[in-house]
Design an enzyme around this catalytic site. Structure first.
Site, PDB file in Angstrom:
ATOM      1  N   GLY A  17       0.604  -1.135  -0.077  1.00  0.00           N
ATOM      2  CA  GLY A  17       0.022   0.087  -0.360  1.00  0.00           C
ATOM      3  C   GLY A  17       0.951   1.449   0.122  1.00  0.00           C
ATOM      4  N   SER A  18       0.056   2.290  -0.343  1.00  0.00           N
ATOM      5  CA  SER A  18       1.040   3.560  -0.542  1.00  0.00           C
ATOM      6  C   SER A  18       0.571   4.841  -1.014  1.00  0.00           C
ATOM      7  CB  SER A  18       1.840   3.509  -2.568  1.00  0.00           C
ATOM      8  OG  SER A  18       1.130   2.658  -3.148  1.00  0.00           O
ATOM      9  N   ASN A  20      -1.383   7.892   1.410  1.00  0.00           N
ATOM     10  CA  ASN A  20      -0.735   8.891   2.250  1.00  0.00           C
ATOM     11  C   ASN A  20       0.242   8.283   3.894  1.00  0.00           C
ATOM     12  OD1 ASN A  20      -3.406   9.026   3.411  1.00  0.00           O
ATOM     13  ND2 ASN A  20      -2.392  11.016   4.050  1.00  0.00           N
ATOM     14  N   GLY A  22       0.283   4.963   4.149  1.00  0.00           N
ATOM     15  CA  GLY A  22       1.254   3.663   3.705  1.00  0.00           C
ATOM     16  C   GLY A  22       2.304   4.401   3.254  1.00  0.00           C
ATOM     17  N   LYS A 145      -7.519   0.347   9.319  1.00  0.00           N
ATOM     18  CA  LYS A 145      -8.315   1.018   9.758  1.00  0.00           C
ATOM     19  C   LYS A 145     -10.015   0.347   9.765  1.00  0.00           C
ATOM     20  CE  LYS A 145      -5.780   4.427  12.624  1.00  0.00           C
ATOM     21  NZ  LYS A 145      -5.877   5.438  12.933  1.00  0.00           N
ATOM     22  N   ALA A 178      -1.324  11.103   8.874  1.00  0.00           N
ATOM     23  CA  ALA A 178      -0.596  10.718   8.147  1.00  0.00           C
ATOM     24  C   ALA A 178       0.903  11.797   7.900  1.00  0.00           C
ATOM     25  CB  ALA A 178      -0.961  10.059   6.724  1.00  0.00           C
ATOM     26  N   LYS A 275     -13.784   3.967  15.603  1.00  0.00           N
ATOM     27  CA  LYS A 275     -13.341   5.625  16.220  1.00  0.00           C
ATOM     28  C   LYS A 275     -13.968   6.190  14.770  1.00  0.00           C
ATOM     29  CE  LYS A 275      -9.427   5.301  13.515  1.00  0.00           C
ATOM     30  NZ  LYS A 275      -9.249   7.114  12.539  1.00  0.00           N
ATOM     31  N   ASN A 343     -12.154  11.670   8.549  1.00  0.00           N
ATOM     32  CA  ASN A 343     -13.927  11.864   8.332  1.00  0.00           C
ATOM     33  C   ASN A 343     -14.661  12.968   9.166  1.00  0.00           C
ATOM     34  OD1 ASN A 343     -14.457   8.502   7.798  1.00  0.00           O
ATOM     35  ND2 ASN A 343     -12.122   8.767   8.832  1.00  0.00           N
TER      36      ASN A 343
END
Length: 441
Positions: A17-18, A20, A22, A145, A178, A275, A343
């Site tokens: 994964g890449s 932000n 990752g 998450k 991130a 969350k 979010n």
């Protein structure tokens, strides 16, 4: 450089994964592998979903005379040339020992540590593509998450990964925005890892490394009560340094990114998923201009529902309330997510602009996803199928508001006031929470 000591091999690390987050984790990991060559191979692979990207003209690396900037290029080519994820983490230099790789199977080849950090809706397909193409004794860490939810079950992504790949997988989660971490602003995280029994039975060798035994198989203890099949694990060969809590801390800990290690994979994973639902609610009330008191009330109710959900459906896993209330993966992550997470921000903007939150997602997130929307919908389906919506009024209400902002509320099938998709306004949230609670008194 530290000596290899009596271990013939070192752990090779791949980040799957890449985005932000990752890329930020890959930066941390590559910094540490370069320093701890007694434990790790210095070079880190980062799998990148290949796409074409044009260097922005406002990038400090933009050079109009360069072919790399004059037309679209493969993202991996740009990352490896500029040592920067110019699309998802612009402005942050990545270590030169971190390599972007568009081939998933090549990126994970011979890696004994796999770090999964990608949107949760892709994890099933990624694991299907990886099955049979990783070393059988690999160990995983999920930074995802979310939870895999259906009307019949809730599964942790650490368990989904472990089940599909036949490996043990822990989890990393915390108050981790991130961009702030990538800028090396101080933060902390929680790594949940409970070493499989056969790894602890394979101690650090004192002399020459014996041959690896692939016959010592054991069955991992099932960590959730709802249908995930058990995985058969291979022991970590003794040629490698033991993959214990000390090694994991060496992999993730930086002076700007502090790590606490716990055993409660279930609570760490659940907190990181649930969350996001609470953050949407906090964004809705903030968008109304209701202030900090309202947001604090949402966070308190949300935290209680997160703990309740864990104990109601995962009690047999040994889940601990303290993980929610004392660790970065719990209350600290909730605070951060309800203050500056994506979010929260997108939910706040959707109310302020009176538009569907998915429109905000498209315009603000540069192709990335709001995990709270999908999680809210999936969790609601699960609760509804069990008649448990009244036990989780905040989560139930958010499911409705995450669809759109609309004018009315009504009584749901279970006999209590509930916001169903697009049928109530954020202003109704306090009454919905109190009404559901009062109905149970």
């Amino acid at each position: 450089m530290a000596s290899l000591g009596s271990h013939e091999k070192r752990h090779k690390v791949t980040v799957v994964g890449s985005g932000n987050w990752g890329s930020a984790i890959a930066k941390i990991v590559a910094e540490n592998t370069a320093e701890r060559t007694d434990l790790f191979e210095p070079d880190v692979q980062m799998w990148v979903f290949e796409e074409d990207f044009t260097m922005p003209k406002d990038s400090k690396d933009h050079d109009s005379s360069s072919e790399l900037c004059s037309k679209p290029q493969k993202l991996t080519k740009l990352i490896n040339h500029y040592h920067e994820n110019v699309k998802y983490l612009p402005g942050i230099k990545l270590p030169k020992n971190l390599y972007a790789n568009p081939s998933l199977r090549d990126a994970v080849k011979d890696s004994s540590i796999l770090i999964f950090n990608l949107p949760h809706q892709f994890i099933g397909k990624i694991c299907d593509d990886l099955a049979g193409h990783i070393v059988p004794f690999a160990r995983g860490i999920s930074c995802i998450k979310g939870v895999a939810v259906s009307a019949d079950s809730v599964s942790l992504f650490s368990d989904v990964i472990g089940s599909k790949l036949g490996i043990y997988c822990g989890a990393l989660s915390g108050a981790n925005i991130a961009n702030e971490i990538a800028q090396e602003k101080f933060s902390e995280t929680t790594v949940a890892y409970d070493p499989p029994p056969m790894d602890s039975q394979n101690p650090t060798p004192k002399g020459p490394s014996p041959q690896a035994s692939m016959q010592n198989l054991t069955e991992i203890r099932e960590s959730i009560p709802m249908g995930t099949r058990k995985a058969r694990l291979h022991a970590m060969p003794s040629e490698y340094p033991p993959l214990d809590r000390t090694t994991l801390k060496a992999l993730f800990h930086r002076n700007y990114f502090h790590v606490r290690i716990v055993s409660d994979v279930t609570a760490v994973s659940l907190a990181g998923a649930l969350k996001n639902i609470v953050a949407l609610a906090a964004g809705f009330v903030s968008g109304l201009g209701w202030g900090d008191n309202a947001k604090a009330a949402i966070m308190r109710v949300g935290l209680m529902e997160m703990v309740k959900f864990g104990h109601m459906f995962f009690e047999s896993s040994g889940i601990r309330t303290e993980t929610f209330t004392e660790e970065s993966a719990g209350v600290a992550d909730l605070i951060t997510s309800c203050s500056g997470g994506r979010n929260f921000r997108c939910a706040k903007m959707s109310v302020e602009k009176k538009v569907d939150i998915r429109e905000i997602e498209k315009s603000e997130l540069n192709g990335q996803s709001l995990q709270g929307i999908g999680t809210a919908e999936e969790v609601n389906q699960f609760l509804s199928s069990r008649g448990k919506e009244a036990d989780f009024p905040l989560m139930t209400a958010v499911h409705g508001m995450s669809e759109q902002i609309a004018p009315a509320c009504f009584t749901g099938a279970n006999g209590f006031i509930v916001i169903l998709s697009g049928k109530a306004k954020p202003e109704d949230l306090p009454d919905l929470i109190e009404g559901a609670v009062t109905a149970k008194l």
